[in-house]
Design a protein around this motif. Structure first.
Motif, short mmCIF file in Angstrom:
data_model
loop_
_atom_site.label_atom_id
_atom_site.label_comp_id
_atom_site.label_asym_id
_atom_site.label_seq_id
_atom_site.Cartn_x
_atom_site.Cartn_y
_atom_site.Cartn_z
N ALA A 31 51.38 18.67 74.53
CA ALA A 31 52.15 19.42 75.53
C ALA A 31 52.01 18.92 76.95
O ALA A 31 52.81 19.30 77.81
N MET A 32 51.00 18.07 77.23
CA MET A 32 50.71 17.68 78.61
C MET A 32 50.34 16.20 78.69
O MET A 32 50.04 15.58 77.67
N THR A 348 58.57 17.70 68.27
CA THR A 348 59.94 18.22 68.39
C THR A 348 60.01 19.31 69.47
O THR A 348 60.97 19.38 70.24
N LEU A 349 58.99 20.15 69.53
CA LEU A 349 58.99 21.21 70.53
C LEU A 349 58.81 20.67 71.95
O LEU A 349 59.48 21.13 72.88
N GLY A 354 63.55 16.63 71.54
CA GLY A 354 63.59 17.93 70.87
C GLY A 354 63.91 19.01 71.88
O GLY A 354 64.93 18.96 72.56
N PHE A 355 62.99 19.97 72.03
CA PHE A 355 63.21 21.07 72.97
C PHE A 355 62.81 20.71 74.39
O PHE A 355 63.17 21.41 75.34
N GLY A 368 50.20 30.12 72.38
CA GLY A 368 51.20 30.85 71.63
C GLY A 368 51.84 29.98 70.57
O GLY A 368 52.12 30.43 69.45
N VAL A 369 52.05 28.70 70.91
CA VAL A 369 52.58 27.74 69.94
C VAL A 369 51.57 27.52 68.81
O VAL A 369 51.94 27.44 67.63
N VAL A 370 50.30 27.43 69.16
CA VAL A 370 49.26 27.24 68.14
C VAL A 370 49.29 28.38 67.12
O VAL A 370 49.28 28.14 65.91
#
Length: 424
Positions: A31-32, A348-349, A354-355, A368-370
């Motif tokens: 994510a980072m 993908t997220l 993806g998103f 929250g994704v986890v």
């Protein structure tokens, strides 16, 4: 002819916990920008809930879940070798065929899907671990301790070299190489420049071909670098896993008080040491040197005992036949599919093709994704195995390693009961 059980429930369940736990750390790398994995000041927030998320992970999970996965890999690898011997197959052919195909899968994962692959390292270290298959438990533990000592010395050299680089770059007549070396260290352990962060955000929010080109340019030698950098530690954990299988620890054969003793030792030593290191990094405001010392060097001696403590705690918490235990065991039985599936979901997220969520969420928010991915893994693994013998990638790996398509339908439980001596 003597036989080995097709599955050992405790191994599957511990592996299930490990494959879920690994995402607690990997989510930051999905994510980072990469530096945020090591240093919360680099990106994602380092106060309040974000700081708490970093410290909880550092104390309880960082390195422990990966180590737990390595323990289980070593134990499972030994079981495969022993089953091959008992069934009259060539254990060397079975083992090295599996490792070669795992290496191929890992390279595909590394170069085409996500830079944080661990399968290539496991495949290479697994080939080396073959040489230790006939050692007894005490010998395996002894070799593992020596490997950890070597790893510790290697990690101690890192902050020493880092300090030398800082001094060289601070000189009035500093060379371009010295300044470039310091920039690279900051990108790994410190607070990179705003320009570098902006470049990473633009790259990962872009299209697939740009990300792929960057990955191929910067990650071609990653497998060899990983082997040199953390190969000794990974091999040590695999040897500990083999010893834990031979001693009966991982099969649940010990008395409960022995497991409680290891929980007390593992967490009694590990938590205070990690908490002290975390407090020191906070006091140092996560300076590059403090992060390198705490995360990479000082934690090596205590990580292994905490991994054993985690394994013992999971075994104690098992409820045979319990709903959660069954779902964790199914997740562990499909760990290969779930590990790579997690990479496909998270890239993908977060990536631009993806998103495109990369860099938009704080450190605390990404968990929250986890939770969502955990729920998905626990929901799909058990129903899949009620209809099929293996996870999809486990089936493909098995078929390629055996050079013959394996039967897939029938349900895992019926297949387990029918083929008690089959190799994995």
């Amino acid at each position: 002819m003597a036989t080995l059980p097709e599955r050992i429930g405790t191994l599957d369940t511990i592996r299930g916990v490990a494959v879920l736990g690994i995402l607690l750390l990997n989510i930051v790398a999905f994510a980072m920008p990469q530096t945020a994995y090591m240093n919360p000041r680099a990106y994602g927030g380092w106060h309040g809930a974000d700081l708490a998320a970093y410290l909880i992970n550092f104390v309880l999970f960082d390195g422990k879940m990966r180590g737990l996965f390595s323990f289980l890999f070593g134990a499972s690898m030994l079981m495969v070798i022993e089953r091959a011997e008992l069934s009259g197959q060539s254990p060397a052919r079975v083992h090295f065929s599996r490792m070669i195909w795992l290496l191929i899968f890992g390279l595909i994962h590394l170069w085409l899907i996500w830079w944080g692959d661990i399968l290539t390292l496991y495949a290479m270290v697994g080939m080396i671990a073959w040489a230790f298959r006939n050692k007894d438990a005490h010998s395996l533990i002894g070799h593992g301790i020596l490997l950890l000592c070597f790893q510790w010395l290697l990690m101690i050299l890192m902050p020493i070299g880092m300090h030398a680089t800082e001094l060289a770059a601070a000189r009035p007549d500093a060379t371009a190489d010295a300044r470039h070396g310091l920039e690279q260290l900051q990108q790994g352990f410190g607070v990179p420049s705003a320009q570098w962060i902006a470049g990473q955000l633009a790259l990962m929010r872009g299209g697939y071909w740009g990300i792929l080109s960057d990955r191929l340019a910067n990650n071609i030698t990653t497998p060899l670098n990983s082997l040199l950098f953390v190969g000794a530690e990974t091999l040590a954990y695999m040897l500990f896993g083999m010893a834990a299988l031979k001693s009966g620890f991982l099969t649940g054969a010990w008395e409960r008080r022995r497991y409680w003793r290891w929980v007390a030792v593992g967490f009694g030593i590990g938590v205070p040491v990690y908490a002290a290191l975390g407090a020191w990094m906070v006091a140092q405001q996560f300076s590059m040197m403090s992060v390198a010392i705490a995360v990479m060097a000082a934690s090596v001696p205590v990580r292994s005992v905490m991994i054993v403590g985690w394994a013992a705690l999971i075994i104690l918490a098992l409820r045979p036949g319990g709903a959660l235990t069954q779902r964790l065991a199914a997740a562990g039985r499909m760990a290969f599919s779930n590990y790579l599936g997690t990479s496909l979901i998270c890239t993908t997220l977060f990536y631009g093709y993806g998103f495109g969520w990369f860099g938009y969420w704080s450190r605390a928010q990404i968990y929250g994704v986890v939770l969502a991915v955990w729920v998905l893994i626990l929901l799909w693994s058990k129903p899949w195995l009620e209809h099929f013998r293996y996870g999809p990638l486990e089936w493909l790996w098995r078929s390629l390693a055996r050079r013959q398509w394996q039967p897939m339908r029938g349900g895992a439980l019926s297949a387990t009961q029918k083929v008690a001596t089959d190799t994995q």
